[in-house]
Design a protein around this motif. Structure first.
Motif, short mmCIF file in Angstrom:
data_model
loop_
_atom_site.label_atom_id
_atom_site.label_comp_id
_atom_site.label_asym_id
_atom_site.label_seq_id
_atom_site.Cartn_x
_atom_site.Cartn_y
_atom_site.Cartn_z
N ALA A 3 -29.01 69.34 31.00
CA ALA A 3 -28.58 68.62 32.20
C ALA A 3 -29.75 67.90 32.82
CB ALA A 3 -27.97 69.61 33.20
N GLU A 4 -29.43 66.84 33.62
CA GLU A 4 -30.49 66.06 34.24
C GLU A 4 -31.32 66.91 35.18
OE1 GLU A 4 -28.77 62.74 36.11
OE2 GLU A 4 -28.08 61.78 34.26
N ASP A 5 -30.67 67.92 35.82
CA ASP A 5 -31.44 68.76 36.74
C ASP A 5 -32.12 69.90 36.00
OD1 ASP A 5 -29.35 70.34 36.04
OD2 ASP A 5 -28.60 70.67 38.08
N GLY A 6 -31.99 69.91 34.66
CA GLY A 6 -32.68 70.90 33.85
C GLY A 6 -31.93 72.20 33.71
N ARG A 7 -30.71 72.30 34.29
CA ARG A 7 -29.98 73.56 34.23
C ARG A 7 -28.95 73.49 33.11
NH1 ARG A 7 -27.78 75.24 39.91
NH2 ARG A 7 -27.02 73.10 39.90
N ARG A 8 -29.32 73.95 31.94
CA ARG A 8 -28.42 73.92 30.80
C ARG A 8 -27.23 74.84 31.00
NH1 ARG A 8 -31.00 75.10 25.28
NH2 ARG A 8 -28.82 74.73 24.71
N LEU A 9 -27.48 76.01 31.59
CA LEU A 9 -26.40 76.98 31.76
C LEU A 9 -25.29 76.42 32.65
CD1 LEU A 9 -25.36 79.81 31.17
CD2 LEU A 9 -26.57 80.61 33.21
N ALA A 10 -25.67 75.68 33.70
CA ALA A 10 -24.68 75.09 34.60
C ALA A 10 -23.75 74.16 33.83
CB ALA A 10 -25.37 74.35 35.73
N VAL A 11 -24.32 73.41 32.87
CA VAL A 11 -23.52 72.49 32.06
C VAL A 11 -22.57 73.27 31.17
CG1 VAL A 11 -23.61 70.73 30.26
CG2 VAL A 11 -25.30 70.70 32.10
N VAL A 12 -23.08 74.31 30.54
CA VAL A 12 -22.26 75.10 29.62
C VAL A 12 -21.07 75.73 30.33
CG1 VAL A 12 -22.21 77.15 28.13
CG2 VAL A 12 -24.16 75.59 28.05
N VAL A 13 -21.32 76.38 31.46
CA VAL A 13 -20.22 77.07 32.13
C VAL A 13 -19.22 76.10 32.75
CG1 VAL A 13 -21.60 79.14 32.59
CG2 VAL A 13 -21.53 77.30 34.28
N ARG A 14 -19.69 74.86 33.02
CA ARG A 14 -18.75 73.88 33.56
C ARG A 14 -17.90 73.28 32.44
NH1 ARG A 14 -22.11 71.27 36.28
NH2 ARG A 14 -22.64 69.62 34.79
N GLU A 15 -18.53 72.92 31.34
CA GLU A 15 -17.81 72.28 30.23
C GLU A 15 -16.95 73.27 29.45
OE1 GLU A 15 -20.72 70.27 27.89
OE2 GLU A 15 -20.89 68.59 29.31
N GLN A 16 -17.36 74.53 29.43
CA GLN A 16 -16.62 75.54 28.67
C GLN A 16 -15.76 76.42 29.58
OE1 GLN A 16 -16.69 75.76 25.30
NE2 GLN A 16 -17.99 73.94 25.30
N LYS A 17 -15.38 75.89 30.70
CA LYS A 17 -14.64 76.66 31.71
C LYS A 17 -13.43 77.37 31.13
CE LYS A 17 -11.88 76.05 35.91
NZ LYS A 17 -11.44 75.07 36.95
N ASP A 18 -12.55 76.62 30.46
CA ASP A 18 -11.30 77.21 29.97
C ASP A 18 -11.56 78.31 28.94
OD1 ASP A 18 -9.76 75.60 31.61
OD2 ASP A 18 -9.57 74.02 30.11
N VAL A 19 -12.52 78.06 28.06
CA VAL A 19 -12.85 79.05 27.03
C VAL A 19 -13.39 80.32 27.68
CG1 VAL A 19 -14.36 79.56 25.06
CG2 VAL A 19 -13.30 77.30 25.28
N ILE A 20 -14.29 80.15 28.64
CA ILE A 20 -14.92 81.30 29.30
C ILE A 20 -13.89 82.11 30.08
CG2 ILE A 20 -16.54 81.98 31.11
CD1 ILE A 20 -18.32 79.65 30.23
N VAL A 21 -13.02 81.42 30.84
CA VAL A 21 -12.02 82.14 31.63
C VAL A 21 -11.06 82.90 30.71
CG1 VAL A 21 -10.06 81.89 33.20
CG2 VAL A 21 -12.16 80.60 33.62
N GLU A 22 -10.67 82.26 29.61
CA GLU A 22 -9.76 82.92 28.67
C GLU A 22 -10.38 84.21 28.11
OE1 GLU A 22 -7.61 82.08 24.34
OE2 GLU A 22 -8.50 80.40 25.46
N ARG A 23 -11.64 84.12 27.70
CA ARG A 23 -12.32 85.30 27.17
C ARG A 23 -12.57 86.33 28.27
NH1 ARG A 23 -17.00 82.83 23.07
NH2 ARG A 23 -15.57 81.62 21.75
N TRP A 24 -12.85 85.85 29.46
CA TRP A 24 -13.08 86.75 30.60
C TRP A 24 -11.82 87.57 30.89
CZ3 TRP A 24 -14.15 84.75 36.27
CH2 TRP A 24 -14.55 85.84 37.06
N VAL A 25 -10.67 86.90 30.88
CA VAL A 25 -9.39 87.58 31.12
C VAL A 25 -9.16 88.66 30.06
CG1 VAL A 25 -6.89 87.30 31.07
CG2 VAL A 25 -8.30 85.66 32.33
N ARG A 26 -9.42 88.33 28.79
CA ARG A 26 -9.22 89.31 27.71
C ARG A 26 -10.15 90.51 27.89
NH1 ARG A 26 -8.99 84.93 23.92
NH2 ARG A 26 -11.07 85.52 23.16
N ALA A 27 -11.40 90.23 28.24
CA ALA A 27 -12.39 91.31 28.38
C ALA A 27 -12.02 92.22 29.55
CB ALA A 27 -13.78 90.71 28.59
#
Length: 283
Positions: A3-27
């Motif tokens: 990301a331009e602000d240097g925060r890669r994790l912020a980009v990942v969790v924003r772009e992969q929102k649906d995938v993360i929430v789906e896995r989070w629900v299962r877990a």
């Protein structure tokens, strides 16, 4: 991608929102063992995720800052709901911690040092938020216990109308300051509502009478008197009478009777009503 602000994790969790929430629900569903549906968890977690996204990149060491107000509020409401639904505090906190595992697994073996530092901060943030749910849950359970105790006091201190102008409060168990206050309030309210001039406090079911219990009874009796009602204490069993004498407890001019029936008979006589046995009875 960085990301331009240097925060890669912020980009990942924003772009992969649906995938993360789906896995989070299962877990989370695994730890909750089917006590809540996947649809309910998905709705709940998406609300949490939406307010969590702007905070990614913070390490949670200043969780009391104003920027954390919204996430704390959302998690607090979730904790209170879980507490009233019978969940344990561990189950509630585990739902938050499950997100950490999901994100770590999604990142995988990425060896980027900056991303690793962001993951550590993210882990610290979720740990702090997990504690928020735990603390809120504990407070909510205390509130529930207090409410239930108050409701139980209400149920165990009924005010009964025995006759026109005669009320009775049958007490069972122990009598402490909190219960005395409830008894007094309910009796005085009933005296006002009914205009009764006689109040009977029956202690047949009271386990024991000591100096403190006697003081509580006297307070209630005097309060009823101030409302213009003659107060009688009934249920003075032989053992209780002996204890009262041994302790040197004085009831003053408050009328005492051995049984509720005797107290009712006394109140009716004061009302000008005489109770007589029907013809043929007792033969």
């Amino acid at each position: 991608m960085v990301a331009e602000d240097g925060r890669r994790l912020a980009v990942v969790v924003r772009e992969q929102k649906d995938v993360i929430v789906e896995r989070w629900v299962r877990a989370a569903a695994e730890s909750l063992r089917g006590r809540v549906t996947a649809a309910e968890l998905d709705r709940e977690f998406r609300e949490v995720y939406a307010v969590l996204l702007p905070l990614v990149g913070n390490d949670g060491r200043r969780i009391d800052d104003e920027r954390y107000i919204e996430i704390r509020s959302v998690l607090a409401e979730m904790s209170r709901t879980r507490a009233r639904s019978g969940y344990t505090p561990s189950e509630t906190a585990s739902s938050v911690f499950a997100l950490k595992r999901v994100v770590f697994e999604l990142i995988g073996d990425d060896a980027d040092a900056e991303l690793f530092r962001e993951l550590i901060d993210f882990s610290s943030l979720l740990d702090a938020l997990g504690l928020v749910t735990f603390e809120t849950f504990a407070r909510a359970r205390e509130e529930i216990i207090t409410e239930q105790s108050e409701q139980l006091l209400e149920l165990t201190t009924p005010v009964v109308k025995l006759w026109e102008g005669v009320l009775a409060v049958p007490l069972v168990g122990t009598l402490d300051s909190a219960r005395t206050q409830v008894v007094m309030e309910k009796l005085l309210e009933s005296l006002v509502e009914t205009g009764a001039e006689h109040a009977i406090i029956d202690i047949t079911g009271v386990l024991a009478v000591d100096t403190q219990v006697a003081q509580h009874l006297l307070k209630t009796a005097f309060a009823a008197r101030l409302m213009g009602a003659e107060c009688t204490i009934s249920g003075i069993r032989p053992q209780i009478a002996q204890t009262i004498v041994a302790l040197g407890i004085e009831f003053g001019d408050i009328t005492t009777k051995a049984s509720l029936a005797d107290a009712l008979r006394h109140a009716l006589r004061r009302e000008g009503v005489e109770v007589v046995a029907a013809a043929g009875k007792g033969r």
